[in-house]
Motif scaffolding. Structure first.
Motif, mmCIF file in Angstrom:
data_model
loop_
_atom_site.group_PDB
_atom_site.id
_atom_site.type_symbol
_atom_site.label_atom_id
_atom_site.label_comp_id
_atom_site.label_asym_id
_atom_site.label_seq_id
_atom_site.Cartn_x
_atom_site.Cartn_y
_atom_site.Cartn_z
ATOM 1 N N ARG A 72 0.880 -1.406 0.060
ATOM 2 C CA ARG A 72 0.072 -0.143 -0.013
ATOM 3 C C ARG A 72 0.791 1.211 0.013
ATOM 4 O O ARG A 72 0.327 2.336 -0.407
ATOM 5 C CB ARG A 72 -0.972 0.063 1.296
ATOM 6 C CG ARG A 72 -2.163 -1.091 1.133
ATOM 7 C CD ARG A 72 -3.054 -0.838 2.203
ATOM 8 N NE ARG A 72 -3.935 -1.790 1.935
ATOM 9 C CZ ARG A 72 -4.349 -2.958 2.797
ATOM 10 N NH1 ARG A 72 -3.660 -3.128 3.766
ATOM 11 N NH2 ARG A 72 -5.253 -3.693 2.368
ATOM 12 N N MET A 73 2.095 1.258 0.281
ATOM 13 C CA MET A 73 3.202 2.548 0.451
ATOM 14 C C MET A 73 3.720 2.542 -0.974
ATOM 15 O O MET A 73 4.008 3.541 -1.281
ATOM 16 C CB MET A 73 4.129 2.128 1.499
ATOM 17 C CG MET A 73 3.605 1.979 3.011
ATOM 18 S SD MET A 73 4.995 1.919 4.074
ATOM 19 C CE MET A 73 6.001 0.598 3.605
ATOM 20 N N ALA A 74 3.447 1.637 -1.981
ATOM 21 C CA ALA A 74 4.038 1.685 -3.113
ATOM 22 C C ALA A 74 3.065 2.547 -4.130
ATOM 23 O O ALA A 74 1.758 2.782 -4.012
ATOM 24 C CB ALA A 74 4.300 0.433 -3.906
ATOM 25 N N ASN A 75 3.863 3.424 -5.018
ATOM 26 C CA ASN A 75 3.131 3.982 -5.971
ATOM 27 C C ASN A 75 4.196 4.205 -7.086
ATOM 28 O O ASN A 75 5.261 3.682 -7.225
ATOM 29 C CB ASN A 75 2.781 5.584 -5.478
ATOM 30 C CG ASN A 75 3.880 6.182 -5.029
ATOM 31 O OD1 ASN A 75 4.966 6.251 -5.639
ATOM 32 N ND2 ASN A 75 3.673 6.875 -3.801
ATOM 33 N N LYS A 76 3.875 5.111 -8.291
ATOM 34 C CA LYS A 76 4.631 5.267 -9.392
ATOM 35 C C LYS A 76 5.831 5.581 -9.141
ATOM 36 O O LYS A 76 7.088 5.199 -9.793
ATOM 37 C CB LYS A 76 3.877 6.031 -10.576
ATOM 38 C CG LYS A 76 2.896 5.556 -11.121
ATOM 39 C CD LYS A 76 2.300 6.375 -12.415
ATOM 40 C CE LYS A 76 1.371 5.647 -13.244
ATOM 41 N NZ LYS A 76 1.007 6.394 -14.432
ATOM 42 N N GLU A 77 6.217 6.609 -8.242
ATOM 43 C CA GLU A 77 7.435 6.968 -7.806
ATOM 44 C C GLU A 77 8.093 6.264 -6.905
ATOM 45 O O GLU A 77 9.239 6.238 -7.038
ATOM 46 C CB GLU A 77 7.265 8.443 -7.242
ATOM 47 C CG GLU A 77 6.645 9.465 -8.112
ATOM 48 C CD GLU A 77 5.092 9.505 -8.474
ATOM 49 O OE1 GLU A 77 4.493 8.981 -7.378
ATOM 50 O OE2 GLU A 77 4.711 9.817 -9.464
ATOM 51 N N ASN A 78 7.551 5.397 -6.144
ATOM 52 C CA ASN A 78 8.029 4.481 -5.276
ATOM 53 C C ASN A 78 7.609 2.787 -5.268
ATOM 54 O O ASN A 78 6.786 2.485 -4.312
ATOM 55 C CB ASN A 78 7.830 5.301 -3.883
ATOM 56 C CG ASN A 78 8.153 6.545 -3.569
ATOM 57 O OD1 ASN A 78 9.756 6.591 -3.661
ATOM 58 N ND2 ASN A 78 7.506 7.384 -3.327
ATOM 59 N N PRO A 79 8.088 2.402 -6.306
ATOM 60 C CA PRO A 79 7.630 0.977 -6.619
ATOM 61 C C PRO A 79 8.258 0.163 -5.532
ATOM 62 O O PRO A 79 9.015 0.457 -4.909
ATOM 63 C CB PRO A 79 7.852 0.514 -8.116
ATOM 64 C CG PRO A 79 8.911 1.658 -8.356
ATOM 65 C CD PRO A 79 8.889 2.769 -7.463
ATOM 66 N N ILE A 80 7.628 -1.092 -5.339
ATOM 67 C CA ILE A 80 8.195 -2.179 -4.520
ATOM 68 C C ILE A 80 8.527 -3.373 -5.138
ATOM 69 O O ILE A 80 7.598 -4.077 -5.885
ATOM 70 C CB ILE A 80 7.197 -2.151 -3.195
ATOM 71 C CG1 ILE A 80 7.304 -1.092 -2.257
ATOM 72 C CG2 ILE A 80 7.562 -3.630 -2.535
ATOM 73 C CD1 ILE A 80 6.377 -1.192 -0.987
ATOM 74 N N LEU A 81 9.519 -3.991 -4.818
ATOM 75 C CA LEU A 81 9.802 -5.381 -5.573
ATOM 76 C C LEU A 81 9.995 -6.204 -3.984
ATOM 77 O O LEU A 81 10.906 -5.951 -3.277
ATOM 78 C CB LEU A 81 11.248 -5.333 -6.181
ATOM 79 C CG LEU A 81 11.685 -6.802 -6.535
ATOM 80 C CD1 LEU A 81 10.786 -7.235 -7.671
ATOM 81 C CD2 LEU A 81 13.250 -6.475 -7.335
ATOM 82 N N HIS A 82 9.045 -7.214 -4.184
ATOM 83 C CA HIS A 82 8.998 -7.947 -2.740
ATOM 84 C C HIS A 82 9.502 -9.202 -3.365
ATOM 85 O O HIS A 82 8.942 -9.986 -4.259
ATOM 86 C CB HIS A 82 7.707 -8.087 -2.271
ATOM 87 C CG HIS A 82 7.482 -8.948 -1.120
ATOM 88 N ND1 HIS A 82 7.784 -8.636 0.205
ATOM 89 C CD2 HIS A 82 7.042 -10.282 -0.896
ATOM 90 C CE1 HIS A 82 7.909 -9.554 1.102
ATOM 91 N NE2 HIS A 82 7.223 -10.507 0.402
#
Length: 90
Positions: A72-82
């Motif tokens: 939920r903290m991810a967005n276009k500027e801050n993507p997440i790779l899990h």
């Protein structure tokens, strides 16, 4: 910048994760009817003591809600790779 997250099966210590900028999500360690959040509620030495005492420990994936909270903290500027462990390695 891509934020990398993984669970504690990565074998990274909390200190290594912080140094590398990787967030660790704790796996669940189960001892009969007691659940522990790996690293946060039980450490390697405590696990060793349980195993040496004959306890049969199992693991479970991190809590889904906790992983979703990261996403939920991810967005276009801050993507997440899990990064997770594959089912055949578990």
């Amino acid at each position: 910048m891509v934020k990398i997250t993984t669970d504690t099966t990565s074998m990274l210590t909390v200190a290594e994760g912080k140094e590398l900028g990787i967030d660790l999500v704790p796996m669940t360690l189960i001892d009969e009817d007691k659940d522990y959040r790996e690293i946060e509620e039980i450490n390697v030495d405590e696990v060793k003591v349980l195993i040496e005492a004959g306890h049969k420990l199992t693991t479970s994936q991190p809590a889904v809600g906790e992983v979703l909270g990261l996403f939920r903290m991810a967005n276009k500027e801050n993507p997440i790779l899990h990064i997770t462990m594959g089912a055949n390695l578990s």
